[in-house]
Motif scaffolding. Structure first.
Motif, PDB file in Angstrom:
ATOM      1  N   UNK B  85       0.736  -1.106   0.095  1.00 64.86           N
ATOM      2  CA  UNK B  85       0.022  -0.151   0.033  1.00 64.86           C
ATOM      3  C   UNK B  85       0.826   1.167  -0.198  1.00 64.86           C
ATOM      4  N   UNK B 117      -3.747  -8.327   5.496  1.00 66.35           N
ATOM      5  CA  UNK B 117      -3.708  -7.093   6.512  1.00 66.35           C
ATOM      6  C   UNK B 117      -4.848  -6.736   7.211  1.00 66.35           C
ATOM      7  N   UNK B 119      -6.144  -4.046   9.733  1.00 68.57           N
ATOM      8  CA  UNK B 119      -6.084  -2.527   9.796  1.00 68.57           C
ATOM      9  C   UNK B 119      -6.154  -2.167  11.296  1.00 68.57           C
ATOM     10  N   UNK B 124     -11.229  -0.744   9.136  1.00 72.73           N
ATOM     11  CA  UNK B 124     -11.622  -0.206   7.793  1.00 72.73           C
ATOM     12  C   UNK B 124     -12.389  -1.314   7.254  1.00 72.73           C
ATOM     13  N   UNK B 125     -13.647  -1.657   7.878  1.00 73.49           N
ATOM     14  CA  UNK B 125     -14.512  -2.342   7.523  1.00 73.49           C
ATOM     15  C   UNK B 125     -15.500  -1.683   6.534  1.00 73.49           C
ATOM     16  N   UNK B 126     -16.161  -2.136   5.601  1.00 72.04           N
ATOM     17  CA  UNK B 126     -16.782  -1.371   4.637  1.00 72.04           C
ATOM     18  C   UNK B 126     -18.486  -1.220   5.329  1.00 72.04           C
ATOM     19  N   UNK B 127     -18.755   0.059   5.656  1.00 72.17           N
ATOM     20  CA  UNK B 127     -19.670   0.321   6.443  1.00 72.17           C
ATOM     21  C   UNK B 127     -21.110   0.046   5.730  1.00 72.17           C
ATOM     22  N   UNK B 128     -21.200  -0.050   4.453  1.00 71.96           N
ATOM     23  CA  UNK B 128     -22.733  -0.310   3.993  1.00 71.96           C
ATOM     24  C   UNK B 128     -22.736  -1.557   3.924  1.00 71.96           C
ATOM     25  N   UNK B 129     -21.937  -2.608   4.387  1.00 70.36           N
ATOM     26  CA  UNK B 129     -22.270  -4.061   4.077  1.00 70.36           C
ATOM     27  C   UNK B 129     -22.366  -4.531   5.328  1.00 70.36           C
ATOM     28  N   UNK B 137     -16.643 -10.956   1.076  1.00 64.02           N
ATOM     29  CA  UNK B 137     -16.118 -10.005  -0.252  1.00 64.02           C
ATOM     30  C   UNK B 137     -14.918 -10.614  -0.889  1.00 64.02           C
ATOM     31  N   UNK B 138     -13.818 -10.691  -0.374  1.00 68.41           N
ATOM     32  CA  UNK B 138     -12.744 -11.269  -1.067  1.00 68.41           C
ATOM     33  C   UNK B 138     -12.718 -12.400  -1.751  1.00 68.41           C
ATOM     34  N   UNK B 140     -15.690 -14.040  -2.553  1.00 72.86           N
ATOM     35  CA  UNK B 140     -16.519 -13.729  -3.851  1.00 72.86           C
ATOM     36  C   UNK B 140     -15.983 -13.208  -4.996  1.00 72.86           C
ATOM     37  N   UNK B 141     -15.201 -12.076  -4.698  1.00 73.25           N
ATOM     38  CA  UNK B 141     -14.531 -11.597  -5.835  1.00 73.25           C
ATOM     39  C   UNK B 141     -13.697 -12.288  -6.493  1.00 73.25           C
ATOM     40  N   UNK B 186     -12.109 -11.474   7.673  1.00 71.42           N
ATOM     41  CA  UNK B 186     -11.913 -10.869   6.235  1.00 71.42           C
ATOM     42  C   UNK B 186     -10.630 -11.189   5.491  1.00 71.42           C
ATOM     43  N   UNK B 187      -9.544 -10.847   6.431  1.00 79.13           N
ATOM     44  CA  UNK B 187      -8.363 -11.307   5.963  1.00 79.13           C
ATOM     45  C   UNK B 187      -7.772 -12.594   5.668  1.00 79.13           C
TER      46      UNK B 187
END
Lengths: 280, 268
Positions: B85, B117, B119, B124-129, B137-138, B140-141, B186-187
């Motif tokens: 990053x 990583x 944080x 830094x989670x995605x607030x709308x999910x 998400x990772x 799935x993507x 998530x990581x």
């Protein structure tokens, strides 16, 4: 990596203090060139990502794209319909009185084609898209940038341009086109309704034939190009202002106004280019 | 700042010479995960004390490093550089044998799937999910699957992290103590070989701290989630005390603006 010369230009461009009028104009011009270069680079990067990764993670990305189209298109339809009907009423209302005085009611369709289809339809729809969806996009992306969500995506191996920008650009560009077509059709209908209410002696068949006679094939091509360009400008500028540079939460409002101003200026410039093209 | 791996970890602290990590080292040399050479941890535009020093160390498979330092010692910067990053002002980093300065675009994206990583501060989670969407998400993507399709894969992970009861909530409504667990989940979905955690124990109560220490130890030793393969873990901390007794290597980043942080007392 940005070259030393480019960095120097950017530094000069960002400094607007003092100097003669010519110097100040030069700085403003240079700053505009730097912005145009950065926007161009962002456009090319986004285009490359859209073209090369359209089917990457399609089960995640395509629903997002559909959501963007729903938000920018379907949910905006009532507002677009309201504005389109109002526009049709206004244009016919102002023109019918004048045309009746000079006995030129036959030109009603021509006026509708010239004013609504070629100019006001795309422009008003683009403004609506910018004010409702474009500003929301800058705020969303700017906030995501300020809160470090972009770095979080990168850390997960997800391309932020692919995940955040591509669905918004595709959704807004396609929705701008669709909304413009709807707006034009509704404006034409609104225009006829007004004429009917004012007892203007014109039948629907005559009205449509007047419009049909005034339309040329080049109008359809011009309309498609205009809506695509307006949609592209608005979506690219808003995504660029929200995402392309580091922001703090306090910078988001400024980035939003900047995106609106730059989108309007670019849309007007390209509208002028299209007008010149038709005149030539 | 001094980059000295301090092997204050003692096998007696929680394991023995027969632990998987130690036996791995003695019988079969583990592969090198990351090599850090003369790395400058200064942030551009923020000249700090870290600017005048450099860090060199090697991380091998199954290593458990704790980087201890003050507020502006460059701990977070180190993790950002390792996760791709940020670019270092000076020095070199090799990840899995590849020089990171030569990585571009999609190469970095591929490399980041091998580096996880977590944080600091809200992760830094995605607030709308929702939580499950954040975690899924990772995978799935990267595997091109819908959220419904990966549910059976993600559910055991949520269960392992103890956050199943939070699965349908959005991060904004979740207590701060739980967010690092969501960030860790998530990581871990992409099963990274190098796991970086930025101050994960900050502000946690003793129970949560104990849970984290146990989990990281199990990862380093080889957890079933990884098929028993040891993971390399690099953690930053402002206070080394909670890690005292863990089988970890300490590295101290000294900030000249603050008093040096003393290494924890060696376990006997």
């Amino acid at each position: 990596m940005r070259s030393r010369a480019a960095a120097s230009y950017a530094g000069i461009a960002s400094d607007t203090r003092g100097g003669s009028a010519a110097t100040r104009f030069g700085r403003v011009f240079l700053r505009a060139m730097v912005v145009a270069r950065d926007l161009g680079a962002f456009f090319l990067i986004t285009l490359a990502v859209v073209l090369t990764k359209f089917n990457v993670a399609s089960k995640v990305m395509h629903p997002m794209m559909r959501r963007e189209m729903t938000r920018a298109g379907f949910k905006l339809l009532p507002m677009a319909a309201f504005m389109a009907l109002g526009l049709g009423f206004l244009v016919i209302g102002q023109s019918v009185a004048l045309l009746t005085q000079v006995g030129a009611q036959d030109l009603t369709g021509t006026i509708m084609v010239t004013v609504i289809i070629r100019e006001l339809g795309p422009a008003v729809t683009a403004l609506l898209m910018l004010s409702k969806i474009g500003t929301a996009t800058v705020i969303e992306l700017g906030t995501a940038r300020a809160l470090g969500e972009v770095e979080a995506l990168e850390a997960l191996g997800i391309d932020p341009v692919h995940y955040l920008v591509a669905p918004r650009v595709c959704g807004m560009a396609l929705s701008t086109f669709a909304l413009t077509v709807y707006s034009i059709l509704l404006s034409l209908a609104g225009g006829y309704m007004f004429a009917f209410l004012q007892n203007v002696p014109i039948t629907p068949g005559v009205y449509l034939s007047q419009i049909g006679n005034a339309l040329k094939w080049s109008d359809f091509i011009l309309l498609a190009m205009k809506t695509a360009v307006f949609g592209g400008i608005i979506s690219m500028t808003c995504c660029y202002e929200g995402l392309a540079r580091p922001l703090d939460l306090g910078d988001v409002s400024e980035a939003t106004t900047r995106a609106v101003m730059r989108s309007v200026v670019l849309c007007v410039v390209f509208d002028g280019i299209f007008l010149l093209q038709t005149l030539i | 700042m001094i980059g000295h791996p301090d092997k204050s970890s003692a096998p007696a602290a929680g394991g023995s010479a027969a632990s998987p990590v130690m036996s791995c080292r003695t019988e079969d040399p583990p592969s090198v995960v990351a090599e850090i050479q003369e790395l400058c941890l200064a942030s551009p535009g923020r000249p700090g004390p870290a600017a005048s020093h450099s860090l060199s160390c090697t991380l091998r498979q199954g290593d458990y490093h704790v980087v201890v330092g003050g507020g502006s010692s460059g701990k977070t910067r180190l993790l950002e550089i390792l996760a791709g990053l940020a670019r270092p002002e000076a020095g070199a980093v090799r990840l899995f044998g590849r020089d990171t300065s030569a990585l571009r675009g999609d190469d970095w994206m591929e490399m980041r799937r091998r580096v996880g990583l977590v944080f600091d501060d809200g992760c830094r989670l995605f607030p709308q999910m929702t939580v499950i969407e954040n975690v899924a998400l990772p995978v799935c993507y990267h595997l091109n699957q819908s959220f419904e399709e990966v549910r059976s894969f993600v559910d055991p992970l949520l269960d392992w992290m103890g956050i199943t009861h939070l699965r349908d909530q959005i991060p904004g409504r979740i207590g701060r103590g739980w967010r690092p667990r969501i960030g860790l989940a998530r990581a871990l979905t992409t099963k990274p070989e190098l796991l970086l955690l930025d101050n994960p124990l900050a502000g946690l109560d003793p129970d949560q701290t104990s849970w984290w220490l146990g989990l990281l130890k199990s990862l380093v030793r080889g957890h079933a989630w990884y098929g028993g393969v040891p993971v390399t873990v690099l953690v930053t901390a402002s206070d080394p005390a909670p890690w005292n007794g863990s089988e970890c290597l300490f590295t101290y980043l000294h900030d000249v603006n603050q008093d040096p942080i003393e290494p924890p007392a060696r376990q006997t």
